[in-house]
Each structure stands twice: as structure tokens, then as C-alpha cells.
Design a protein around this motif. Structure first.
Motif, mmCIF file in Angstrom:
data_model
loop_
_atom_site.group_PDB
_atom_site.id
_atom_site.type_symbol
_atom_site.label_atom_id
_atom_site.label_comp_id
_atom_site.label_asym_id
_atom_site.label_seq_id
_atom_site.Cartn_x
_atom_site.Cartn_y
_atom_site.Cartn_z
ATOM 1 N N ASP A 71 0.822 -1.221 0.000
ATOM 2 C CA ASP A 71 0.000 0.000 0.000
ATOM 3 C C ASP A 71 0.847 1.258 0.000
ATOM 4 N N ASN A 72 0.355 2.263 -0.680
ATOM 5 C CA ASN A 72 0.934 3.601 -0.610
ATOM 6 C C ASN A 72 0.533 4.181 0.748
ATOM 7 N N PRO A 73 1.498 4.641 1.569
ATOM 8 C CA PRO A 73 1.130 5.132 2.910
ATOM 9 C C PRO A 73 0.114 6.272 2.882
ATOM 10 N N ASP A 74 0.097 7.057 1.804
ATOM 11 C CA ASP A 74 -0.858 8.155 1.715
ATOM 12 C C ASP A 74 -2.284 7.662 1.473
ATOM 13 N N GLU A 75 -2.435 6.382 1.132
ATOM 14 C CA GLU A 75 -3.750 5.827 0.863
ATOM 15 C C GLU A 75 -4.232 4.885 1.965
ATOM 16 N N VAL A 76 -3.404 4.670 2.983
ATOM 17 C CA VAL A 76 -3.777 3.777 4.082
ATOM 18 C C VAL A 76 -4.750 4.520 4.996
ATOM 19 N N ASN A 77 -5.922 3.959 5.202
ATOM 20 C CA ASN A 77 -6.914 4.628 6.054
ATOM 21 C C ASN A 77 -7.539 3.687 7.069
ATOM 22 N N ASN A 78 -6.918 2.549 7.312
ATOM 23 C CA ASN A 78 -7.444 1.579 8.265
ATOM 24 C C ASN A 78 -6.935 1.912 9.674
ATOM 25 N N GLU A 79 -7.624 2.809 10.354
ATOM 26 C CA GLU A 79 -7.206 3.219 11.699
ATOM 27 C C GLU A 79 -7.420 2.077 12.690
ATOM 28 N N ILE A 80 -6.362 1.774 13.456
ATOM 29 C CA ILE A 80 -6.442 0.669 14.417
ATOM 30 C C ILE A 80 -6.217 1.132 15.855
ATOM 31 N N ALA A 81 -5.759 2.362 16.036
ATOM 32 C CA ALA A 81 -5.574 2.901 17.394
ATOM 33 C C ALA A 81 -5.579 4.425 17.315
ATOM 34 N N TYR A 82 -6.041 5.045 18.393
ATOM 35 C CA TYR A 82 -6.103 6.509 18.459
ATOM 36 C C TYR A 82 -5.716 6.941 19.863
ATOM 37 N N MET A 83 -4.878 7.980 19.925
ATOM 38 C CA MET A 83 -4.458 8.543 21.206
ATOM 39 C C MET A 83 -4.469 10.064 21.083
ATOM 40 N N ARG A 84 -4.953 10.724 22.090
ATOM 41 C CA ARG A 84 -5.028 12.186 22.050
ATOM 42 C C ARG A 84 -4.095 12.773 23.103
ATOM 43 N N LYS A 85 -3.206 13.641 22.647
ATOM 44 C CA LYS A 85 -2.266 14.384 23.491
ATOM 45 C C LYS A 85 -1.296 13.479 24.253
ATOM 46 N N HIS A 86 -0.967 12.335 23.682
ATOM 47 C CA HIS A 86 0.076 11.468 24.244
ATOM 48 C C HIS A 86 1.395 11.915 23.625
ATOM 49 N N ASN A 87 1.845 13.102 24.042
ATOM 50 C CA ASN A 87 2.965 13.774 23.378
ATOM 51 C C ASN A 87 4.302 13.041 23.488
ATOM 52 N N TRP A 88 4.447 12.116 24.421
ATOM 53 C CA TRP A 88 5.677 11.333 24.563
ATOM 54 C C TRP A 88 5.865 10.377 23.389
ATOM 55 N N LEU A 89 4.804 10.127 22.626
ATOM 56 C CA LEU A 89 4.931 9.256 21.458
ATOM 57 C C LEU A 89 5.745 9.926 20.349
ATOM 58 N N LEU A 90 5.695 11.242 20.261
ATOM 59 C CA LEU A 90 6.417 11.949 19.199
ATOM 60 C C LEU A 90 7.926 11.745 19.287
ATOM 61 N N PRO A 91 8.560 12.054 20.415
ATOM 62 C CA PRO A 91 10.013 11.830 20.459
ATOM 63 C C PRO A 91 10.378 10.350 20.403
ATOM 64 N N PHE A 92 9.565 9.497 21.011
ATOM 65 C CA PHE A 92 9.907 8.081 21.003
ATOM 66 C C PHE A 92 9.953 7.530 19.578
ATOM 67 N N PHE A 93 8.941 7.843 18.776
ATOM 68 C CA PHE A 93 8.879 7.332 17.406
ATOM 69 C C PHE A 93 9.539 8.270 16.388
ATOM 70 N N HIS A 94 10.215 9.300 16.865
ATOM 71 C CA HIS A 94 10.918 10.255 15.990
ATOM 72 C C HIS A 94 9.971 10.837 14.939
ATOM 73 N N TYR A 95 8.818 11.283 15.406
ATOM 74 C CA TYR A 95 7.814 11.873 14.516
ATOM 75 C C TYR A 95 7.982 13.386 14.563
ATOM 76 N N TYR A 96 8.290 13.994 13.413
ATOM 77 C CA TYR A 96 8.583 15.432 13.385
ATOM 78 C C TYR A 96 7.678 16.238 12.462
ATOM 79 N N ASP A 97 7.138 15.631 11.429
ATOM 80 C CA ASP A 97 6.412 16.377 10.402
ATOM 81 C C ASP A 97 4.911 16.201 10.558
ATOM 82 N N ASN A 98 4.233 17.287 10.888
ATOM 83 C CA ASN A 98 2.796 17.277 11.067
ATOM 84 C C ASN A 98 2.095 16.755 9.810
ATOM 85 N N CYS A 99 1.072 15.959 10.024
ATOM 86 C CA CYS A 99 0.195 15.458 8.956
ATOM 87 C C CYS A 99 0.929 14.604 7.931
ATOM 88 N N THR A 100 1.817 13.755 8.393
ATOM 89 C CA THR A 100 2.485 12.811 7.504
ATOM 90 C C THR A 100 2.366 11.411 8.091
#
Length: 126
Positions: free
Chosen positions: A14-43
Motif C-alpha cells: 500500500d501507498n502510505p498516503d492511501e492507508v486509512n485503516n485506523e487501528i488505534a487513536y491517542m489524544r495528546k500522548h505527546n511522549w509518542l512523538l520523540p519516542f517514534f521520531h515523529y517530526y512532520d505534522n500530517c504525515t
């Protein structure tokens, strides 16, 4: 507005931009960003099985630490991240309860994903 984090499963082809099968959701769990090295909003960012397993080990290490020492262990293994939309950065009961939720959701992802044929993607927006 706030930090919304979702995890998605898709076939390796699958093209990652076309993947829409959400399997988990977390709100304001900001520690996930540095752990997974996530830097670019909406990617979409691919997350490996090993990363998920290490996250679970780190979170369980924090939760199994005596309460009076938890903040130091949390700061070392799953530090919070400051940001206008990212939510609270305190190492309080809410943080520790959210870690329990994260562990449960990630264990479910590990149990339900065939990593030979599927990828996990992380998507954040703030």
C-alpha cells in the motif's frame, strides 16, 4: 485543537498516503512523538514491530517503578514533549494512566498484525 495521534495498518504494497485503516487513536500522548521520531505534522511514518515492542518494555518499566521514582524513569525512557497543541507535560497520574492505555493498544496491534505482509503507520496532526 490538540495533538491527535492515530495508527493505521496497511498491506506492505500500500501507498502510505492511501492507508486509512485506523487501528488505534491517542489524544495528546505527546511522549509518542520523540519516542517514534515523529517530526512532520500530517504525515504518515512507518512504525516497526521492534519499535512497538521497545515502547511497551519502556512503558512497563516506568509503571513498575515505585511511585516516588517514576518521574525520573519516565523522563529517561518516555519523556514528554512541549508544544502549543501537545497537551500537558506533567508526569502525573494522567500520564501513567495513559501509558497503561498505550500498552494495551500496542499489545493489541502486535497481536493482530502480520508483520510479514502488513505495515503499521503513525499519523499525527496538531
Amino acid at each position: 485543537m490538540g495533538l491527535d495521534i492515530s495508527f493505521h495498518r496497511g498491506k506492505k504494497t500500500d501507498n502510505p498516503d492511501e492507508v486509512n485503516n485506523e487501528i488505534a487513536y491517542m489524544r495528546k500522548h505527546n511522549w509518542l512523538l520523540p519516542f517514534f521520531h515523529y517530526y512532520d505534522n500530517c504525515t504518515m511514518k512507518e512504525i516497526s514491530k521492534a519499535e512497538i515492542e521497545i515502547f511497551i518494555v519502556n512503558a512497563e518499566k516506568i509503571l513498575n517503578t515505585p511511585k516516588e521514582e517514576r518521574q525520573n524513569v519516565a523522563e529517561a525512557f518516555l519523556p514528554t514533549k512541549n508544544g502549543f497543541f501537545f497537551g500537558d507535560t506533567a508526569y502525573d497520574e494522567d500520564y501513567f494512566n495513559c501509558l497503561e492505555n498505550d500498552i494495551n493498544q500496542f499489545k493489541s496491534i502486535l497481536e493482530s498484525t502480520d508483520f510479514n505482509t502488513e505495515n503499521i503507520w503513525m499519523y499525527c496532526w496538531w
